[in-house]
Design a protein around this motif. Structure first.
Motif, mmCIF file in Angstrom:
data_model
loop_
_atom_site.group_PDB
_atom_site.id
_atom_site.type_symbol
_atom_site.label_atom_id
_atom_site.label_comp_id
_atom_site.label_asym_id
_atom_site.label_seq_id
_atom_site.Cartn_x
_atom_site.Cartn_y
_atom_site.Cartn_z
ATOM 1 N N LYS A 122 -32.979 -7.255 -24.832
ATOM 2 C CA LYS A 122 -32.036 -8.114 -24.090
ATOM 3 C C LYS A 122 -31.786 -7.448 -22.747
ATOM 4 N N GLU A 123 -32.326 -8.028 -21.695
ATOM 5 C CA GLU A 123 -32.256 -7.418 -20.370
ATOM 6 C C GLU A 123 -30.817 -7.143 -19.925
ATOM 7 N N GLU A 124 -29.907 -8.042 -20.249
ATOM 8 C CA GLU A 124 -28.500 -7.855 -19.854
ATOM 9 C C GLU A 124 -27.926 -6.560 -20.452
ATOM 10 N N LEU A 125 -28.262 -6.268 -21.697
ATOM 11 C CA LEU A 125 -27.765 -5.055 -22.349
ATOM 12 C C LEU A 125 -28.461 -3.808 -21.830
ATOM 13 N N ASN A 126 -29.766 -3.917 -21.551
ATOM 14 C CA ASN A 126 -30.500 -2.783 -20.965
ATOM 15 C C ASN A 126 -29.931 -2.433 -19.594
ATOM 16 N N THR A 127 -29.721 -3.449 -18.776
ATOM 17 C CA THR A 127 -29.224 -3.248 -17.416
ATOM 18 C C THR A 127 -27.824 -2.658 -17.430
ATOM 19 N N GLU B 182 -31.750 11.079 -31.516
ATOM 20 C CA GLU B 182 -32.226 11.890 -32.628
ATOM 21 C C GLU B 182 -31.659 13.294 -32.422
ATOM 22 N N ALA B 183 -31.475 14.024 -33.514
ATOM 23 C CA ALA B 183 -30.933 15.379 -33.430
ATOM 24 C C ALA B 183 -31.730 16.190 -32.414
ATOM 25 N N ASP B 184 -31.041 16.937 -31.566
ATOM 26 C CA ASP B 184 -31.638 17.804 -30.547
ATOM 27 C C ASP B 184 -32.464 17.050 -29.504
ATOM 28 N N GLN B 185 -32.235 15.746 -29.352
ATOM 29 C CA GLN B 185 -32.937 14.946 -28.351
ATOM 30 C C GLN B 185 -31.914 14.309 -27.411
ATOM 31 N N THR B 186 -32.379 13.786 -26.290
ATOM 32 C CA THR B 186 -31.469 13.130 -25.347
ATOM 33 C C THR B 186 -31.840 11.669 -25.088
ATOM 34 N N ASP B 187 -32.951 11.180 -25.646
ATOM 35 C CA ASP B 187 -33.339 9.777 -25.471
ATOM 36 C C ASP B 187 -32.388 8.879 -26.249
ATOM 37 N N VAL B 188 -31.771 7.917 -25.571
ATOM 38 C CA VAL B 188 -30.832 6.999 -26.206
ATOM 39 C C VAL B 188 -31.610 5.965 -27.024
ATOM 40 N N LEU B 189 -31.225 5.837 -28.296
ATOM 41 C CA LEU B 189 -31.862 4.885 -29.212
ATOM 42 C C LEU B 189 -30.941 3.716 -29.555
ATOM 43 N N ALA B 190 -29.651 3.879 -29.316
ATOM 44 C CA ALA B 190 -28.676 2.821 -29.578
ATOM 45 C C ALA B 190 -27.401 3.173 -28.816
ATOM 46 N N TYR B 191 -26.591 2.155 -28.566
ATOM 47 C CA TYR B 191 -25.304 2.426 -27.917
ATOM 48 C C TYR B 191 -24.313 1.322 -28.207
ATOM 49 N N TYR B 192 -23.055 1.657 -28.021
ATOM 50 C CA TYR B 192 -21.991 0.665 -28.019
ATOM 51 C C TYR B 192 -20.921 1.140 -27.046
ATOM 52 N N SER B 193 -20.158 0.187 -26.535
ATOM 53 C CA SER B 193 -19.076 0.491 -25.600
ATOM 54 C C SER B 193 -17.787 -0.131 -26.113
ATOM 55 N N ALA C 67 -26.018 -2.318 -28.874
ATOM 56 C CA ALA C 67 -27.456 -2.576 -28.782
ATOM 57 C C ALA C 67 -28.256 -1.467 -29.442
ATOM 58 N N LEU C 68 -29.347 -1.861 -30.046
ATOM 59 C CA LEU C 68 -30.265 -0.972 -30.750
ATOM 60 C C LEU C 68 -31.623 -1.086 -30.087
ATOM 61 N N ASP C 69 -32.240 0.034 -29.747
ATOM 62 C CA ASP C 69 -33.571 0.014 -29.162
ATOM 63 C C ASP C 69 -34.532 -0.723 -30.097
ATOM 64 N N GLU C 70 -35.485 -1.438 -29.532
ATOM 65 C CA GLU C 70 -36.444 -2.202 -30.341
ATOM 66 C C GLU C 70 -37.186 -1.323 -31.348
ATOM 67 N N ARG C 71 -37.332 -0.043 -31.038
ATOM 68 C CA ARG C 71 -38.007 0.865 -31.980
ATOM 69 C C ARG C 71 -37.253 0.981 -33.300
ATOM 70 N N LEU C 72 -35.952 0.638 -33.302
ATOM 71 C CA LEU C 72 -35.135 0.737 -34.514
ATOM 72 C C LEU C 72 -34.868 -0.611 -35.177
ATOM 73 N N ARG D 109 -34.641 -2.194 -39.441
ATOM 74 C CA ARG D 109 -34.349 -1.118 -40.399
ATOM 75 C C ARG D 109 -32.940 -1.210 -40.984
ATOM 76 N N GLY D 110 -32.202 -2.268 -40.633
ATOM 77 C CA GLY D 110 -30.835 -2.407 -41.120
ATOM 78 C C GLY D 110 -29.843 -1.504 -40.417
ATOM 79 N N LEU D 111 -30.236 -0.962 -39.272
ATOM 80 C CA LEU D 111 -29.367 -0.012 -38.578
ATOM 81 C C LEU D 111 -28.325 -0.673 -37.677
ATOM 82 N N GLY D 112 -28.483 -1.956 -37.392
ATOM 83 C CA GLY D 112 -27.478 -2.646 -36.585
ATOM 84 C C GLY D 112 -26.114 -2.619 -37.249
ATOM 85 N N GLY D 113 -26.092 -2.841 -38.550
ATOM 86 C CA GLY D 113 -24.839 -2.782 -39.295
ATOM 87 C C GLY D 113 -24.256 -1.383 -39.313
#
Length: 172
Positions: A20-25, A47-58, A90-95, A98-102
């Motif tokens: 969803k471009e609006e959420l990415n932006t 992921e543990a010891d990583q800095t790449d964002v895989l999901a977020y909420y505000s 939002a959850l990155d498409e890679r996730l 997997r039921g991780l949105g909930g």
């Protein structure tokens, strides 16, 4: 295992894509500014010891006018009801799939409940980005305000649901 933390400049957001471009932006162009100006707090999963964002909420403070609510939810409330708004989730498409949105939503709700123990909030509010998102939130007990994409749930109901469910402090 995914680690939840407040968004900071050290987090890598350039590869995040939820579809969803609006959420990415919003994440790439507005989240850090909103954080620094105290208009929203963004929490990210990495992921543990990583800095790449895989999901977020505000999350942000909010006020709801009682007159726009269904009577069973607004009853007994003041004209202006303190709330927390789930401004983005939002959850990155890679996730996806997997039921991780909930799990991400429960993480956000638990954080809002915790905050409401120090700063009163009677409601949790979300403005769904589309019909699919609205249906997702309804599965988690949110009630749609008729004629809108806004959904609400009493904080007391969220708190009771969280207390009745297994711990959501760790995600995997």
């Amino acid at each position: 295992m995914y680690v939840a933390a407040a968004l900071s400049p050290r987090h890598r957001i350039d590869s995040f894509d939820c579809g969803k471009e609006e959420l990415n932006t919003w994440l790439s162009k507005h989240a850090l500014h909103a954080q620094s100006s105290s208009t929203a707090r963004t929490f990210v999963w990495t992921e543990a010891d990583q800095t790449d964002v895989l999901a977020y909420y505000s999350l942000a403070g909010h006020v709801v006018e009682r007159e726009v609510l269904p009577k069973k939810i607004g009853r007994g409330s003041p004209d202006q009801i303190p709330a927390v708004i789930l401004a983005r989730l939002a959850l990155d498409e890679r996730l996806h799939g997997r039921g991780l949105g909930g799990v991400l939503l429960v993480d956000a709700l638990a954080r809002a409940v915790e905050a409401s123990m120090n700063v009163a909030a009677r409601l949790m509010v979300v403005d769904a980005i589309d019909e699919s998102a609205a249906t997702f939130y309804e599965k988690y007990g949110f009630t749609r305000i008729p004629g809108t994409m806004r959904l609400i749930q009493k904080m007391s109901s969220i708190k009771a649901s969280i207390e009745d469910s297994p711990s959501s402090s760790e995600t995997s």
